[in-house]
Structure formats: C-alpha cells, structure tokens
Design a protein around this motif. Structure first.
Motif, PDB file in Angstrom:
ATOM      1  N   ALA A  10       0.837  -1.209   0.000  1.00  0.00           N
ATOM      2  CA  ALA A  10       0.000   0.000   0.000  1.00  0.00           C
ATOM      3  C   ALA A  10       0.872   1.259   0.000  1.00  0.00           C
ATOM      4  O   ALA A  10       1.872   1.304  -0.678  1.00  0.00           O
ATOM      5  CB  ALA A  10      -0.989  -0.029   1.156  1.00  0.00           C
ATOM      6  N   THR A  11       0.505   2.277   0.747  1.00  0.00           N
ATOM      7  CA  THR A  11       1.203   3.570   0.677  1.00  0.00           C
ATOM      8  C   THR A  11       2.115   3.835   1.870  1.00  0.00           C
ATOM      9  O   THR A  11       2.559   4.957   2.076  1.00  0.00           O
ATOM     10  CB  THR A  11       0.178   4.717   0.564  1.00  0.00           C
ATOM     11  OG1 THR A  11      -0.691   4.670   1.706  1.00  0.00           O
ATOM     12  CG2 THR A  11      -0.638   4.601  -0.711  1.00  0.00           C
ATOM     13  N   LEU A  12       2.422   2.813   2.637  1.00  0.00           N
ATOM     14  CA  LEU A  12       3.266   2.979   3.816  1.00  0.00           C
ATOM     15  C   LEU A  12       4.657   3.499   3.464  1.00  0.00           C
ATOM     16  O   LEU A  12       5.203   4.362   4.156  1.00  0.00           O
ATOM     17  CB  LEU A  12       3.359   1.655   4.578  1.00  0.00           C
ATOM     18  CG  LEU A  12       4.104   1.667   5.909  1.00  0.00           C
ATOM     19  CD1 LEU A  12       3.463   2.647   6.884  1.00  0.00           C
ATOM     20  CD2 LEU A  12       4.124   0.256   6.493  1.00  0.00           C
ATOM     21  N   ALA A  13       5.251   2.994   2.386  1.00  0.00           N
ATOM     22  CA  ALA A  13       6.599   3.430   1.995  1.00  0.00           C
ATOM     23  C   ALA A  13       6.627   4.930   1.714  1.00  0.00           C
ATOM     24  O   ALA A  13       7.549   5.633   2.136  1.00  0.00           O
ATOM     25  CB  ALA A  13       7.082   2.650   0.770  1.00  0.00           C
ATOM     26  N   PHE A  32      11.394   5.038  -2.720  1.00  0.00           N
ATOM     27  CA  PHE A  32      10.354   4.251  -2.072  1.00  0.00           C
ATOM     28  C   PHE A  32       9.424   3.671  -3.121  1.00  0.00           C
ATOM     29  O   PHE A  32       9.229   4.240  -4.190  1.00  0.00           O
ATOM     30  CB  PHE A  32       9.572   5.080  -1.047  1.00  0.00           C
ATOM     31  CG  PHE A  32       8.749   6.180  -1.647  1.00  0.00           C
ATOM     32  CD1 PHE A  32       7.428   5.968  -1.993  1.00  0.00           C
ATOM     33  CD2 PHE A  32       9.300   7.434  -1.856  1.00  0.00           C
ATOM     34  CE1 PHE A  32       6.666   6.972  -2.550  1.00  0.00           C
ATOM     35  CE2 PHE A  32       8.547   8.455  -2.413  1.00  0.00           C
ATOM     36  CZ  PHE A  32       7.221   8.215  -2.757  1.00  0.00           C
ATOM     37  N   ILE A  33       8.893   2.502  -2.798  1.00  0.00           N
ATOM     38  CA  ILE A  33       7.942   1.842  -3.683  1.00  0.00           C
ATOM     39  C   ILE A  33       6.728   1.440  -2.869  1.00  0.00           C
ATOM     40  O   ILE A  33       6.828   0.662  -1.919  1.00  0.00           O
ATOM     41  CB  ILE A  33       8.555   0.595  -4.354  1.00  0.00           C
ATOM     42  CG1 ILE A  33       9.794   0.970  -5.163  1.00  0.00           C
ATOM     43  CG2 ILE A  33       7.503  -0.100  -5.230  1.00  0.00           C
ATOM     44  CD1 ILE A  33      10.567  -0.220  -5.695  1.00  0.00           C
ATOM     45  N   ASN A  34       5.594   2.015  -3.237  1.00  0.00           N
ATOM     46  CA  ASN A  34       4.308   1.623  -2.661  1.00  0.00           C
ATOM     47  C   ASN A  34       3.799   0.451  -3.498  1.00  0.00           C
ATOM     48  O   ASN A  34       3.189   0.640  -4.540  1.00  0.00           O
ATOM     49  CB  ASN A  34       3.306   2.781  -2.721  1.00  0.00           C
ATOM     50  CG  ASN A  34       3.678   3.922  -1.808  1.00  0.00           C
ATOM     51  OD1 ASN A  34       4.104   3.711  -0.685  1.00  0.00           O
ATOM     52  ND2 ASN A  34       3.526   5.139  -2.299  1.00  0.00           N
ATOM     53  N   GLU A  38      -0.392   1.538  -7.591  1.00  0.00           N
ATOM     54  CA  GLU A  38      -0.659   2.000  -8.951  1.00  0.00           C
ATOM     55  C   GLU A  38      -0.386   0.923  -9.991  1.00  0.00           C
ATOM     56  O   GLU A  38      -0.799   1.040 -11.127  1.00  0.00           O
ATOM     57  CB  GLU A  38       0.186   3.234  -9.249  1.00  0.00           C
ATOM     58  CG  GLU A  38      -0.215   4.429  -8.397  1.00  0.00           C
ATOM     59  CD  GLU A  38       0.625   5.650  -8.699  1.00  0.00           C
ATOM     60  OE1 GLU A  38       1.310   5.684  -9.744  1.00  0.00           O
ATOM     61  OE2 GLU A  38       0.591   6.582  -7.882  1.00  0.00           O
ATOM     62  N   SER A  39       0.328  -0.111  -9.579  1.00  0.00           N
ATOM     63  CA  SER A  39       0.691  -1.179 -10.495  1.00  0.00           C
ATOM     64  C   SER A  39       0.767  -2.487  -9.716  1.00  0.00           C
ATOM     65  O   SER A  39       1.079  -2.498  -8.527  1.00  0.00           O
ATOM     66  CB  SER A  39       2.067  -0.870 -11.109  1.00  0.00           C
ATOM     67  OG  SER A  39       2.602  -1.996 -11.749  1.00  0.00           O
ATOM     68  N   GLN A  40       0.504  -3.563 -10.402  1.00  0.00           N
ATOM     69  CA  GLN A  40       0.633  -4.884  -9.791  1.00  0.00           C
ATOM     70  C   GLN A  40       2.001  -5.497 -10.080  1.00  0.00           C
ATOM     71  O   GLN A  40       2.247  -6.650  -9.764  1.00  0.00           O
ATOM     72  CB  GLN A  40      -0.473  -5.816 -10.313  1.00  0.00           C
ATOM     73  CG  GLN A  40      -1.871  -5.361  -9.933  1.00  0.00           C
ATOM     74  CD  GLN A  40      -2.047  -5.308  -8.420  1.00  0.00           C
ATOM     75  OE1 GLN A  40      -1.810  -6.278  -7.723  1.00  0.00           O
ATOM     76  NE2 GLN A  40      -2.453  -4.156  -7.913  1.00  0.00           N
ATOM     77  N   GLU A  41       2.889  -4.706 -10.676  1.00  0.00           N
ATOM     78  CA  GLU A  41       4.196  -5.205 -11.094  1.00  0.00           C
ATOM     79  C   GLU A  41       5.294  -4.757 -10.139  1.00  0.00           C
ATOM     80  O   GLU A  41       6.272  -4.119 -10.540  1.00  0.00           O
ATOM     81  CB  GLU A  41       4.476  -4.729 -12.509  1.00  0.00           C
ATOM     82  CG  GLU A  41       3.381  -5.151 -13.463  1.00  0.00           C
ATOM     83  CD  GLU A  41       3.899  -5.424 -14.850  1.00  0.00           C
ATOM     84  OE1 GLU A  41       5.111  -5.620 -15.007  1.00  0.00           O
ATOM     85  OE2 GLU A  41       3.076  -5.438 -15.748  1.00  0.00           O
ATOM     86  N   PHE A  42       5.156  -5.128  -8.885  1.00  0.00           N
ATOM     87  CA  PHE A  42       6.139  -4.721  -7.875  1.00  0.00           C
ATOM     88  C   PHE A  42       7.550  -5.186  -8.223  1.00  0.00           C
ATOM     89  O   PHE A  42       8.503  -4.417  -8.116  1.00  0.00           O
ATOM     90  CB  PHE A  42       5.745  -5.227  -6.476  1.00  0.00           C
ATOM     91  CG  PHE A  42       6.864  -5.109  -5.490  1.00  0.00           C
ATOM     92  CD1 PHE A  42       7.296  -3.860  -5.076  1.00  0.00           C
ATOM     93  CD2 PHE A  42       7.525  -6.230  -5.022  1.00  0.00           C
ATOM     94  CE1 PHE A  42       8.361  -3.730  -4.181  1.00  0.00           C
ATOM     95  CE2 PHE A  42       8.585  -6.117  -4.139  1.00  0.00           C
ATOM     96  CZ  PHE A  42       9.000  -4.867  -3.714  1.00  0.00           C
ATOM     97  N   GLU A  43       7.698  -6.429  -8.627  1.00  0.00           N
ATOM     98  CA  GLU A  43       9.041  -6.934  -8.917  1.00  0.00           C
ATOM     99  C   GLU A  43       9.724  -6.104  -9.992  1.00  0.00           C
ATOM    100  O   GLU A  43      10.903  -5.768  -9.876  1.00  0.00           O
ATOM    101  CB  GLU A  43       9.011  -8.404  -9.318  1.00  0.00           C
ATOM    102  CG  GLU A  43      10.407  -8.961  -9.531  1.00  0.00           C
ATOM    103  CD  GLU A  43      10.454 -10.458  -9.742  1.00  0.00           C
ATOM    104  OE1 GLU A  43      11.476 -10.921 -10.289  1.00  0.00           O
ATOM    105  OE2 GLU A  43       9.505 -11.165  -9.353  1.00  0.00           O
ATOM    106  N   LYS A  44       9.006  -5.735 -11.021  1.00  0.00           N
ATOM    107  CA  LYS A  44       9.571  -4.920 -12.098  1.00  0.00           C
ATOM    108  C   LYS A  44       9.989  -3.541 -11.557  1.00  0.00           C
ATOM    109  O   LYS A  44      11.072  -3.051 -11.872  1.00  0.00           O
ATOM    110  CB  LYS A  44       8.542  -4.760 -13.217  1.00  0.00           C
ATOM    111  CG  LYS A  44       9.038  -3.984 -14.395  1.00  0.00           C
ATOM    112  CD  LYS A  44       7.973  -3.920 -15.479  1.00  0.00           C
ATOM    113  CE  LYS A  44       8.443  -3.103 -16.645  1.00  0.00           C
ATOM    114  NZ  LYS A  44       7.409  -2.979 -17.679  1.00  0.00           N
TER     115      LYS A  44
END
Length: 121
Positions: A10-13, A32-34, A38-44
């Motif tokens: 979520a938006t904690l970062a 930082f990465i939330n 906004e995207s389901q592609e966290f690994e990318k």
C-alpha cells in the motif's frame, strides 16, 4: 553515501519517505515503492530501483517478514547486492537514516545494525 530503498504494501513506503523528508528535505539517496497501489508489477518496479543504484551500498527496508514484498526482496538478493532489513518502523527508519546516511561501504567509518542498536564505528 548509502542508498535506501523503502518497499512496503500500500502507501506505507511513501509515508515513511515523507517523514524522512520532514527531517531532511533533500532525499537524493532514498527511493520508495508503494507496492501494488498503482501497479501490480512490484518486482519490475523494484528491479528498476535496484538498477539505478547498482554498484552502490544499498539498504532495502521492507514491511512484513514473509509478505509478498519481502519475498520478492529476499529472492532478488541472489541477483543484486544489498542489505535487507525487515519489519520497518518509524524509529528504526529515522535512526538508520541518521546514522547510516554518511556511512558507506568504502568509508573508514563502518556501521553495523544489531537488534537493539545501530552502531557507527
């Protein structure tokens, strides 16, 4: 100078980055990465962040041990060089940033984080 990457669900970062920004407005060494907002592609997104700081001393802070964000961060340690600290909280983040900000891998001053304290020597 160390590079910090804060990764959370979520938006904690983003909130953590805002707090660090409150104490020091110039955050050139903090990303930082939330995840999954906004995207389901966290690994990318995480790979892109790691590529930006490749070759530098990188400290990654994640939220939940064993959570999806932490699982990706743990797996990518096989490909990228960084220190992973799990269970981020505000006092830990402020302490790490304040103590480790000017303490790099090539510096004469070394920092070591233990469960109860972060020590710069």
């Amino acid at each position: 100078m160390n590079q910090f990457i804060i990764v959370t669900h979520a938006t904690l970062a983003g909130g953590f980055a805002d707090v660090v920004r409150f104490f020091k407005s110039d955050l050139e060494n903090v990303q930082f990465i939330n995840a999954y907002v906004e995207s389901q592609e966290f690994e990318k997104e995480f790979r892109t962040a790691l590529e930006k700081v490749k070759g530098e001393n990188v400290i990654v802070l994640s939220d939940i041990m064993g959570g999806s964000v932490n699982q990706v961060a743990t797996r990518l340690m096989q490909e990228f060089s960084y220190q992973l600290i799990t269970g981020i909280n505000l006092p830990l983040l402020i302490d790490l940033y304040a103590r480790w900000n000017n303490c790099g891998a090539d510096s004469e001053q070394r920092c070591q984080c233990k469960r109860t304290d972060c020590i710069c020597q």
